[in-house]
Design a protein around this motif. Structure first.
Motif, short mmCIF file in Angstrom:
data_model
loop_
_atom_site.label_atom_id
_atom_site.label_comp_id
_atom_site.label_asym_id
_atom_site.label_seq_id
_atom_site.Cartn_x
_atom_site.Cartn_y
_atom_site.Cartn_z
N ILE A 193 11.66 2.60 2.45
CA ILE A 193 11.31 1.72 3.56
C ILE A 193 11.51 2.43 4.90
O ILE A 193 10.62 2.45 5.75
CB ILE A 193 12.12 0.41 3.47
CG1 ILE A 193 11.59 -0.35 2.26
CG2 ILE A 193 12.02 -0.42 4.74
CD1 ILE A 193 12.44 -1.48 1.80
N ASN A 207 8.82 4.76 5.67
CA ASN A 207 7.47 4.16 5.79
C ASN A 207 6.49 4.56 4.69
O ASN A 207 5.31 4.81 4.96
CB ASN A 207 6.84 4.50 7.16
CG ASN A 207 7.67 3.98 8.29
OD1 ASN A 207 8.28 4.75 9.03
ND2 ASN A 207 7.76 2.67 8.40
N TYR A 208 6.98 4.58 3.46
CA TYR A 208 6.09 4.89 2.36
C TYR A 208 5.10 3.76 2.08
O TYR A 208 4.16 3.94 1.32
CB TYR A 208 6.88 5.25 1.09
CG TYR A 208 7.34 6.69 1.09
CD1 TYR A 208 6.46 7.72 0.74
CD2 TYR A 208 8.62 7.04 1.46
CE1 TYR A 208 6.86 9.05 0.75
CE2 TYR A 208 9.04 8.36 1.47
CZ TYR A 208 8.15 9.37 1.11
OH TYR A 208 8.55 10.68 1.13
N ASP A 209 5.31 2.60 2.73
CA ASP A 209 4.34 1.51 2.55
C ASP A 209 2.95 1.95 3.02
O ASP A 209 1.94 1.44 2.53
CB ASP A 209 4.79 0.24 3.29
CG ASP A 209 5.05 0.51 4.76
OD1 ASP A 209 5.50 1.64 5.08
OD2 ASP A 209 4.81 -0.38 5.59
N CYS A 255 1.77 3.87 -0.28
CA CYS A 255 1.88 3.22 -1.59
C CYS A 255 1.03 1.95 -1.60
O CYS A 255 0.88 1.28 -0.58
CB CYS A 255 3.33 2.83 -1.88
SG CYS A 255 4.39 4.25 -2.15
N ASP A 256 0.51 1.61 -2.79
CA ASP A 256 -0.24 0.35 -2.91
C ASP A 256 0.72 -0.83 -2.99
O ASP A 256 0.37 -1.95 -2.62
CB ASP A 256 -1.09 0.37 -4.19
CG ASP A 256 -2.13 1.48 -4.13
OD1 ASP A 256 -2.88 1.50 -3.15
OD2 ASP A 256 -2.15 2.33 -5.04
N GLU A 257 1.90 -0.60 -3.53
CA GLU A 257 2.85 -1.69 -3.80
C GLU A 257 4.27 -1.14 -3.73
O GLU A 257 4.54 -0.06 -4.24
CB GLU A 257 2.59 -2.13 -5.25
CG GLU A 257 2.73 -3.59 -5.52
CD GLU A 257 2.17 -3.91 -6.89
OE1 GLU A 257 2.75 -3.47 -7.89
OE2 GLU A 257 1.14 -4.61 -6.95
N LEU A 258 5.19 -1.91 -3.11
CA LEU A 258 6.60 -1.50 -3.12
C LEU A 258 7.38 -2.44 -4.02
O LEU A 258 7.24 -3.66 -3.93
CB LEU A 258 7.20 -1.54 -1.70
CG LEU A 258 6.56 -0.71 -0.60
CD1 LEU A 258 7.45 -0.71 0.65
CD2 LEU A 258 6.30 0.73 -1.03
N LYS A 294 10.70 -6.50 2.69
CA LYS A 294 9.68 -5.44 2.79
C LYS A 294 8.96 -5.15 1.47
O LYS A 294 7.93 -4.48 1.48
CB LYS A 294 10.33 -4.14 3.30
CG LYS A 294 10.99 -4.27 4.66
CD LYS A 294 10.02 -3.84 5.74
CE LYS A 294 10.45 -4.23 7.14
NZ LYS A 294 11.69 -3.63 7.61
N CYS A 295 9.52 -5.59 0.34
CA CYS A 295 8.91 -5.23 -0.94
C CYS A 295 8.16 -6.41 -1.55
O CYS A 295 8.70 -7.51 -1.63
CB CYS A 295 9.97 -4.73 -1.92
SG CYS A 295 10.74 -3.21 -1.37
N LYS A 296 6.96 -6.14 -2.01
CA LYS A 296 6.12 -7.20 -2.58
C LYS A 296 6.70 -7.69 -3.91
O LYS A 296 6.66 -8.88 -4.22
CB LYS A 296 4.71 -6.63 -2.80
CG LYS A 296 3.74 -7.63 -3.38
CD LYS A 296 2.37 -7.01 -3.56
CE LYS A 296 1.47 -7.94 -4.33
NZ LYS A 296 0.30 -7.24 -4.85
#
Ligand SMILES: CC(C)(COP(=O)(O)OP(=O)(O)OC[C@H]1O[C@@H](n2cnc3c(N)ncnc32)[C@H](O)[C@@H]1O)[C@@H](O)C(=O)NCCC(=O)NCCS
Ligand SMILES: Nc1ncnc2c1ncn2[C@@H]1O[C@H](COP(=O)(O)OP(=O)(O)OP(=O)(O)O)[C@@H](O)[C@H]1O
Length: 212
Positions: free
Chosen positions: A127, A130-132, A135-138, A179-181
Motif C-alpha cells: 500500500i 502504491n502497487y494498486d 495490480c488488478d486487485e489487492l 485499501k484492499c478489495k
C-alpha cells in the motif's frame, strides 16, 4: 493475465497462503522481500547506497550493519529498520524503487510471454508503495494482533519487544482493510482460509472473506 497484490502484517500467514497459490498451475508468485534481498546483496548499487547513507552511524545498540561475509547482518539491519522511522524511510526509499522497477519488468515480461494466468506479488509495503496502480486487485490477509503475536512467539521465538517494534512499523489494520478489495480471514485453520481463497478466485466474494 490477472495481477494480484497480497499484503498483511507480520505473522499474518502470508507465506502459507503464497505457497498454496504457487502450487496452482499457471500461477507465478513473486515475493518483494526475496527480490529486495537479491538487490541488497554485497556489491550491488543498493548495497553501496545503503552503506554510504549509514556510514556515520555510531550506535552501539545497532552494531555493525555488515558482517564478516561482507553481507548485511540481518539482526542489526532489523534493529536499524524497526527502531527508527527516519532510518526505515531512508532504507525503504533506496530499496523499494528498485524492487518496484524489477516487479514492473517481470509483469511486462509475463504479459508478453502469455503463459501465466495469474501473477501474484506479496509485499509488506504494497500500500505504501502504491502497487494498486499496477495490480488488478489487492488482498489483505487479516489475522488479529493477538493471534499473530502468539504465532510469532511460538514459531519464531520473537520477543514482545520485537513484535511491538514491527507492529508499530506497519500500517494499522483499518487502513489495510480500507485499501484492499479482498480481505482473507486467517484467524482460524488454514483449511478454512484456503476455502475462502477458492471462493474469491471463483468470484464469490461474501461476508466471510469480504468485509467492506
Ligand atoms: C528488516 C529485516 C532484516 C528483518 O528480518 P527478520 O528476519 O528479523 O524479520 P522478517 O524478514 O520476518 O520481517 C518481519 C516483518 O517486517 C516486514 N518488513 C521487512 N522489511 C520492512 C520494511 N522495510 N518496512 C516495513 N516492514 C518491513 C516483513 O514483511 C515482515 O512482515 C528484513 O526483513 C529485511 O532485510 N528487510 C529489508 C527488505 C524489505 O524491505 N523487505 C520488505 C519487502 S516489501
Ligand atoms: N491459520 C493458521 N493457523 C495456525 N497457524 C498459522 C496459520 N497461518 C499461519 N500460521 C503460522 O503462523 C506463523 C506465521 O505465518 P507466516 O510465516 O506464514 O506469516 P507471514 O505473514 O508470512 O510473516 P512475515 O510478515 O514475517 O512474512 C507460521 O508459523 C505459520 O505456520
Amino acid at each position: 493475465m490477472k495481477f494480484i497484490g497480497i499484503t498483511g502484517g507480520v505473522g499474518a500467514g502470508k507465506s502459507a497462503i503464497l505457497n498454496y497459490l504457487n502450487n496452482k498451475p499457471k500461477y507465478r508468485v513473486m515475493l518483494a522481500d526475496e527480490i529486495a534481498h537479491e538487490l541488497m546483496k554485497s556489491g550491488t548499487e543498493v548495497f553501496k547506497t545503503i552503506c554510504n547513507t549509514f556510514k556515520n552511524i555510531n550506535d552501539s545498540e545497532i552494531g555493525n550493519l555488515v558482517d564478516e561475509s561482507g553481507e548485511f547482518n540481518r539482526k542489526n539491519l532489523a534493529k536499524l529498520i524497526f527502531s527508527s522511522e527516519e532510518n526505515r524511510k531512508k532504507i525503504n526509499d533506496i530499496v523499494h524503487p528498485a524492487v518496484k522497477e524489477y516487479v514492473k519488468e517481470q509483469f511486462a515480461l509475463e504479459k508478453e510471454r502469455g503463459q501465466i494466468e495469474v501473477l501474484v506479488l506479496e509485499a509488506a509495503l504494497l500500500i505504501e508503495e502504491n502497487y494498486d496502480a499496477i495490480c488488478d486487485e489487492l488482498w489483505y490477509i487479516y489475522t488479529s494482533e493477538d493471534n499473530r503475536r502468539k504465532r510469532l512467539k511460538e514459531s519464531r521465538g520473537y520477543s514482545d519487544e520485537k513484535i511491538d517494534n514491527i507492529f508499530s512499523s506497519q500500517l494499522p489494520e483499518e487502513e489495510f482493510i480500507q485499501k484492499c478489495k479482498v480481505v482473507i480471514d486467517n484467524n482460524n485453520s488454514l483449511e478454512k482460509t484456503f476455502l475462502q481463497i477458492e471462493k474469491v478466485l471463483r468470484g464469490e466474494l461474501n461476508d466471510e472473506c469480504f468485509r467492506r
